[in-house]
Design a protein around this motif. Structure first.
Motif, short mmCIF file in Angstrom:
data_model
loop_
_atom_site.label_atom_id
_atom_site.label_comp_id
_atom_site.label_asym_id
_atom_site.label_seq_id
_atom_site.Cartn_x
_atom_site.Cartn_y
_atom_site.Cartn_z
N ALA A 184 0.83 -1.20 0.00
CA ALA A 184 0.00 0.00 0.00
C ALA A 184 0.87 1.26 0.00
CB ALA A 184 -0.93 -0.01 1.21
N GLN A 185 1.95 1.23 0.79
CA GLN A 185 2.87 2.38 0.80
C GLN A 185 3.51 2.58 -0.57
OE1 GLN A 185 5.25 1.07 4.30
NE2 GLN A 185 4.92 3.15 5.04
N ASP B 163 2.31 1.63 -3.51
CA ASP B 163 1.29 2.09 -4.46
C ASP B 163 0.99 3.57 -4.27
OD1 ASP B 163 1.11 -0.42 -5.56
OD2 ASP B 163 -0.69 -1.01 -4.46
N ARG B 164 1.10 4.06 -3.03
CA ARG B 164 0.84 5.48 -2.78
C ARG B 164 2.06 6.35 -3.04
NH1 ARG B 164 -1.82 3.36 1.99
NH2 ARG B 164 0.02 3.93 3.21
N GLU C 236 4.85 6.25 -1.24
CA GLU C 236 5.51 6.64 0.01
C GLU C 236 6.86 5.96 0.19
OE1 GLU C 236 2.73 5.89 3.12
OE2 GLU C 236 1.19 7.17 2.26
N ALA D 135 4.09 11.76 0.90
CA ALA D 135 2.91 10.96 1.21
C ALA D 135 1.92 11.14 0.08
CB ALA D 135 2.29 11.41 2.54
N SER D 136 0.99 10.22 -0.04
CA SER D 136 0.00 10.29 -1.10
C SER D 136 -0.86 11.53 -0.93
CB SER D 136 -0.89 9.04 -1.07
OG SER D 136 -1.90 9.14 -2.01
N GLY E 77 -2.25 12.52 -6.37
CA GLY E 77 -1.09 12.81 -5.54
C GLY E 77 0.20 12.39 -6.18
N GLY F 117 -4.50 17.33 -0.82
CA GLY F 117 -3.38 16.68 -0.13
C GLY F 117 -2.27 17.66 0.18
#
Length: 287
Positions: free
Chosen positions: A63-64, A66-67, A69, A80-81, A86, A100
């Motif tokens: 998840a990090q 994919d965002r 991060e 950060a996303s 973003g 964001g």
């Protein structure tokens, strides 16, 4: 170099955890250094594949990533996303979509200097990670185990081996790496696992397979034989009239996953205890 981890494993960004695991297993078997001892390109590809799997097989790290991060090496990108529009990682620009904002803005020190503010002191940094390659037995990979292992630098580590681990996967031992030079936490020890092959069993996902010799009399009349499993010896019932190639199942004697252990499939191979037995010769001649 920032790689696309999905392309490294050959899966789509919507791939399931099972698809990622299967893709990794396939590539690890193709690229493993033990199969290509003098091929540096394949060795590097194997390391990249293992690194990609380490991130994408971990739900939180995936998840990090994919965002945006963390990068393809698992290092924080500093961004950060910022919602659907973003940051994609690195310095790829930003969008105000979703409202964001930066977290840990890399331009903070520059802006502070422009407006005469005091520059914030950097906090303590984590120590460096230490990487090792460890060999484990086939039985420990199937059953799981707790072992004390001595690393190449002489350091002894207590290692918990989870059942079902495969060659190429990495075990992370928290705080067992290099100490921090700035008062931060120590790094981690990363153990790249190599499972020694077995002469007795082969692995098929969560199941194991093996072949055992069975006396002709037992195969014809039925009976029982002792079978060596990775967890010890058990008794296997052989049905009357069994033949070479007959496969019998020992439930729950495969890979010891906690939620659903695999099975052990035993293939029978008829053997003659005494090929020159006169009674056996007489019986064969009458057939």
């Amino acid at each position: 170099m920032n790689r696309d981890l999905y392309q490294t494993l050959g899966v789509s960004k919507t791939a399931t955890a099972d698809e990622i695991r299967k893709a990794y297993r396939k590539k690890a078997k193709e690229l493993h250094p033990d199969l290509h001892p003098d091929d540096e390109a394949k060795a590097n590809a194997f390391k990249e594949t293992s690194a990609a799997f380490e991130i994408l097989s971990d739900e939180a790290k995936r998840a990090q990533y994919d965002r945006g991060e963390i990068d393809s090496d698992g290092n924080p990108t500093g961004f950060a996303s910022a919602g659907a529009g973003g940051f994609g990682g690195g310095f790829g620009g930003h969008s105000q979509t979703g409202g964001g904002s930066f977290q840990g803005d890399p331009f903070e020190d520059i802006l502070a200097g422009m407006f005469g503010q005091q520059r914030r002191k950097p906090g303590p940094r984590k120590g460096a990670d230490m990487r090792y390659r460890v060999d484990i037995s086939f039985e420990d990979a199937v059953q799981g185990a707790k072992r004390q292992m001595t690393m190449g630098d002489g350091k002894a580590l207590n290692v918990s081996i989870p059942p079902g681990i495969e060659t190429g996967q990495t075990l992370r031992l928290k705080s067992q790496g290099q100490p921090s030079r700035s008062g931060g936490p120590p790094g981690d020890a990363l153990l790249e696992v190599h499972v020694r092959p077995s002469k007795m069993w082969t692995r098929d996902g969560s199941d194991l397979r093996m072949t055992i010799p069975v006396p002709l009399e037992t195969a014809v009349l039925g009976g029982s034989v002792d079978v060596q499993t990775t967890g010890g010896s058990v008794t296997l019932k052989v049905p009357e009239g069994s033949n070479t190639g007959t496969v019998l199942r020992l439930r729950g004697k495969g890979v010891q996953f906690k939620d659903k252990p695999g099975h052990l499939y035993v293939r029978i191979e008829i053997s003659l205890t005494d090929p020159k037995n006169p009674a056996l010769r007489d019986w064969a001649q009458k057939q």
